[in-house]
Design an enzyme around this catalytic site. Structure first.
Site, PDB file in Angstrom:
ATOM      1  N   GLU A  70      -3.590  40.634 -22.596  1.00 15.05           N
ATOM      2  CA  GLU A  70      -2.893  41.590 -23.470  1.00 15.05           C
ATOM      3  C   GLU A  70      -1.685  40.869 -24.008  1.00 15.05           C
ATOM      4  O   GLU A  70      -0.759  40.544 -23.264  1.00 15.05           O
ATOM      5  CB  GLU A  70      -2.478  42.829 -22.673  1.00 15.05           C
TER       6      GLU A  70
ATOM      7  N   CYS B 138       5.707  45.115 -26.394  1.00 16.81           N
ATOM      8  CA  CYS B 138       4.556  44.597 -27.147  1.00 16.81           C
ATOM      9  C   CYS B 138       4.179  45.551 -28.271  1.00 16.81           C
ATOM     10  O   CYS B 138       3.536  45.149 -29.236  1.00 16.81           O
ATOM     11  CB  CYS B 138       3.385  44.390 -26.211  1.00 16.81           C
TER      12      CYS B 138
HETATM   13  P1  NAP Z   1       4.659  34.679 -20.745  1.00 19.30           P
HETATM   14  O1  NAP Z   1       5.798  33.771 -20.921  1.00 19.30           O
HETATM   15  O2  NAP Z   1       3.387  34.340 -21.424  1.00 19.30           O
HETATM   16  O3  NAP Z   1       4.445  34.820 -19.172  1.00 19.30           O
HETATM   17  C1  NAP Z   1       3.426  35.610 -18.579  1.00 19.30           C
HETATM   18  C2  NAP Z   1       2.920  34.930 -17.309  1.00 19.30           C
HETATM   19  O4  NAP Z   1       2.074  33.835 -17.649  1.00 19.30           O
HETATM   20  C3  NAP Z   1       3.983  34.336 -16.417  1.00 19.30           C
HETATM   21  O5  NAP Z   1       3.565  34.473 -15.066  1.00 19.30           O
HETATM   22  C4  NAP Z   1       3.995  32.882 -16.814  1.00 19.30           C
HETATM   23  O6  NAP Z   1       4.447  31.996 -15.801  1.00 19.30           O
HETATM   24  C5  NAP Z   1       2.526  32.632 -17.062  1.00 19.30           C
HETATM   25  N1  NAP Z   1       2.280  31.539 -18.009  1.00 19.30           N
HETATM   26  C6  NAP Z   1       2.676  31.503 -19.309  1.00 19.30           C
HETATM   27  N2  NAP Z   1       2.232  30.388 -19.897  1.00 19.30           N
HETATM   28  C7  NAP Z   1       1.528  29.692 -18.955  1.00 19.30           C
HETATM   29  C8  NAP Z   1       0.830  28.453 -18.962  1.00 19.30           C
HETATM   30  N3  NAP Z   1       0.768  27.706 -20.051  1.00 19.30           N
HETATM   31  N4  NAP Z   1       0.235  28.043 -17.815  1.00 19.30           N
HETATM   32  C9  NAP Z   1       0.310  28.804 -16.697  1.00 19.30           C
HETATM   33  N5  NAP Z   1       0.978  29.988 -16.632  1.00 19.30           N
HETATM   34  C10 NAP Z   1       1.563  30.430 -17.748  1.00 19.30           C
HETATM   35  O7  NAP Z   1       5.015  36.143 -21.294  1.00 19.30           O
HETATM   36  P2  NAP Z   1       6.360  36.995 -21.034  1.00 19.30           P
HETATM   37  O8  NAP Z   1       7.496  36.329 -21.687  1.00 19.30           O
HETATM   38  O9  NAP Z   1       6.467  37.352 -19.627  1.00 19.30           O
HETATM   39  O10 NAP Z   1       6.091  38.362 -21.799  1.00 19.30           O
HETATM   40  C11 NAP Z   1       6.498  38.608 -23.121  1.00 19.30           C
HETATM   41  C12 NAP Z   1       5.268  38.703 -24.016  1.00 19.30           C
HETATM   42  O11 NAP Z   1       4.334  39.621 -23.438  1.00 19.30           O
HETATM   43  C13 NAP Z   1       5.540  39.244 -25.413  1.00 19.30           C
HETATM   44  O12 NAP Z   1       4.866  38.440 -26.347  1.00 19.30           O
HETATM   45  C14 NAP Z   1       4.949  40.653 -25.381  1.00 19.30           C
HETATM   46  O13 NAP Z   1       4.525  41.119 -26.642  1.00 19.30           O
HETATM   47  C15 NAP Z   1       3.821  40.478 -24.432  1.00 19.30           C
HETATM   48  N6  NAP Z   1       3.466  41.738 -23.794  1.00 19.30           N
HETATM   49  C16 NAP Z   1       2.246  42.274 -24.041  1.00 19.30           C
HETATM   50  C17 NAP Z   1       1.898  43.494 -23.479  1.00 19.30           C
HETATM   51  C18 NAP Z   1       0.559  44.106 -23.757  1.00 19.30           C
HETATM   52  O14 NAP Z   1       0.194  45.038 -23.043  1.00 19.30           O
HETATM   53  N7  NAP Z   1      -0.189  43.656 -24.727  1.00 19.30           N
HETATM   54  C19 NAP Z   1       2.788  44.154 -22.618  1.00 19.30           C
HETATM   55  C20 NAP Z   1       4.023  43.566 -22.371  1.00 19.30           C
HETATM   56  C21 NAP Z   1       4.335  42.355 -22.965  1.00 19.30           C
HETATM   57  P3  NAP Z   1       6.012  31.726 -15.507  1.00 19.30           P
HETATM   58  O15 NAP Z   1       6.399  32.766 -14.523  1.00 19.30           O
HETATM   59  O16 NAP Z   1       6.007  30.366 -14.953  1.00 19.30           O
HETATM   60  O17 NAP Z   1       6.746  31.841 -16.816  1.00 19.30           O
END
Ligand code: NAP
Length: 503
Positions: free
Chosen positions: A262, A299
């Site tokens: 998501e 989001c």
């Molecule tokens: P994120 O930076 O992508 O992190 C999410 C998780 O994925 C974290 O545990 C992160 O690890 C891990 N991760 C990210 N990139 C990785 C990689 N290359 N390799 C391994 N693990 C990886 O997202 P965020 O900043 O927490 O959230 C913000 C985003 O979420 C926004 O874009 C928002 O729109 C979206 N969002 C979507 C929804 C929905 O339901 N569609 C809901 C809420 C938020 P680390 O802990 O090491 O960073």
């Protein structure tokens, strides 16, 4: 009493530390030390999950409902401590954390009652027709749990989309053990929620392998988790970049597995002529509220308003500036998100054909909203103007006429939501937009704002890529359980051997 994290991982009922550590980076309050996750711990957790699967996958629905309800109770028993550490780590206000806790426990309880009803099993039965030529066998079908599930929560929902959030609730309801990769932005909140789940499993004397939490600190925890051969599906909420990287790893596995990512979205709003004429100022005020809620870190944040050029559009723009201007400084979730917000703002501000309407600030983690305006022509020519900037940034797209509004709609990427503001006189244009918008988004709404996602039976929170990596699914609402199930047919299997739910 304040919660003091141990900094340990929870692996199948045991709290395990390690030598390498990282420090949390709270918005305020004390920083804490956490053990860095390792590939070896991922392996241990995945093996424990697989070992637990044969028992848990065959547990009764009543047993799983009891677990979900007990987890909700254990979370409520830690309410004050959860709110305290959650607000410190994320900078989100107390009221938000309290509300999100209610949503989280509500979600767990909703899944408990949902599985007890049994409809989700989608049981079907083709009765044997021995006299038909050729004879038809007896065929029964129902949905079965898929196996151990990996869960990645998002920084902006430390409770409802994290350790015991919607993905975990849906997977446990289905009968799938869960391995959570803790988010590095809120490791202490993750730990106290894991304590609640651990306590629930112990109180009900259930297999501890049903749940593990591995803190991050290093990216190879997440990548090894999605590649682990015993993991059968992934629930992910987060950024497009992170989601896409992990999705690609899932697709490259010798045995590819479903990755339910998501991701983000700009959630456009289409302001139709009669509606904006009648209540442009009220729509502007509502937009400002939705755009700045939680520092725009949703989001479902409505980042774009599409409006037909003319005096009503100008009045709407002035009203939006007036509504956004007094917004106080808000704290963003992490340094990384704040700097991505600044980079997104700079990219838009530097675009030819884009005008800044509200000059604001974003220093360190402190942000106020930005508002820009552009034309339909510029928007259609610059793809990045349709990409998510995570934060309180709005873009008004002034189109020349209704036809250009339809063209803008057709050019959208996949969205979580699309919104129509319409009055009776707008029905014809709205009927033209609907077939386009329903192809673009998981949820189309009218005369409202997309922030605030009801957890319910009919909710779809997903959408075509890049809103999600799997447009057939939702991550919110009872339908989300389907992600962790797969249909199995049982042909001529005697009742004595069938799973209990089929007899
Ligand atoms: P994120 O930076 O992508 O992190 C999410 C998780 O994925 C974290 O545990 C992160 O690890 C891990 N991760 C990210 N990139 C990785 C990689 N290359 N390799 C391994 N693990 C990886 O997202 P965020 O900043 O927490 O959230 C913000 C985003 O979420 C926004 O874009 C928002 O729109 C979206 N969002 C979507 C929804 C929905 O339901 N569609 C809901 C809420 C938020 P680390 O802990 O090491 O960073």
């Amino acid at each position: 009493m304040s919660f003091k994290p141990t900094g340990k991982h929870l692996i199948a009922g045991k709290w395990i530390g390690g030598e390498a550590t990282f420090m949390s980076e709270p918005a305020h309050g004390p920083a804490h030390e956490f053990s860095v996750g390792t590939v070896a711990l991922v392996d241990q957790a995945a093996k424990a999950a697989e070992a637990a699967f044969y028992g848990f996958g065959y547990s009764t629905r009543a047993q799983r409902a009891a677990l979900l309800n007990r987890i909700a109770d254990e979370i409520e028993a830690r309410a004050a401590e959860i709110t305290e550490i959650g607000t410190q780590e994320t900078g989100l206000p107390e009221a938000r954390l309290n509300g999100e806790r209610g949503r989280t426990t509500g979600q767990l309880r909703l899944f408990a009652s949902h599985i007890e009803k049994g409809d989700y099993l989608d049981r079907r039965h083709d009765v044997a027709l021995p006299d038909r030529t050729p004879p038809r066998p007896d065929i029964k079908m129902m949905q079965r749990p898929i196996g151990p599930v990996a869960v990645f929560g998002a920084s902006n929902f430390p409770l409802a989309f994290s350790t015991a959030g919607g993905d975990t609730a849906a997977a446990l309801a289905a009968g799938c053990p869960v391995v959570v990769k803790g988010h590095s932005a809120h490791p202490g909140t993750g730990e106290i929620i894991a304590q609640a789940i651990d306590a629930a499993l112990k109180a009900l004397d259930m297999d501890p392998g049903i749940f593990s939490l591995i803190q991050g600190g290093k990216r190879d925890v997440g990548s090894s988790l999605v590649q682990h051969p015993l993991i059968k599906a992934v629930g992910f909420t987060g950024s497009l970049a992170g989601g896409r990287a992990l999705y690609d790893l899932c697709a490259q596995r010798p045995e590819p597995i479903p990755f339910f990512g998501e991701l983000g979205s700009v959630n456009p709003m289409f302001l139709l002529p009669e509606a904006i004429k009648a209540r442009g100022e009220a729509i502007a005020k509502g937009w400002a509220g939705s755009l700045t809620m939680g520092a725009g870190q949703f989001c479902t944040n409505p980042g774009i308003s599409v409006v037909i050029d003319g005096p009503e559009a100008e009045a709407f723009i002035s009203a939006s500036v007036a509504a956004l201007e007094p917004t106080p400084v808000q704290t963003m979730l992490t340094d990384g998100i704040a700097s991505a917000y600044r980079a997104g703002r700079d990219r838009i501000a530097a675009s030819a054909g884009v005008q800044e309407l509200l000059t604001s600030t974003c220093d360190l983690r402190n942000a106020t909203p930005y508002l820009f305006v552009t034309t339909g022509k510029e928007w259609l020519g610059n793809h990045y103007l349709g990409e998510e900037v995570f934060g309180p940034l709005g873009l008004v797209v002034k189109v020349g006429d209704a036809e250009e509004m339809l063209t803008v709609a057709r050019s959208l990427q996949g969205q979580l939501t699309c919104t129509l503001h319409l009055d009776d006189g707008d029905v014809e244009l709205a009927r033209g937009l609907m077939p386009i918008l329903e192809r673009k988004a998981g949820r189309v709404l009218a005369n409202g704002y997309p922030t605030g996602v009801e957890v319910s039976e009919a909710m779809v929170h997903g959408g075509p890529y890049p809103a999600s990596t799997n447009f057939g699914a939702t991550s919110v609402g009872t339908l989300s359980i389907r992600r962790f199930l797969r249909p199995v047919s049982y042909q001529n299997i005697p009742d004595a051997v069938l799973p209990a739910d089929l007899v």
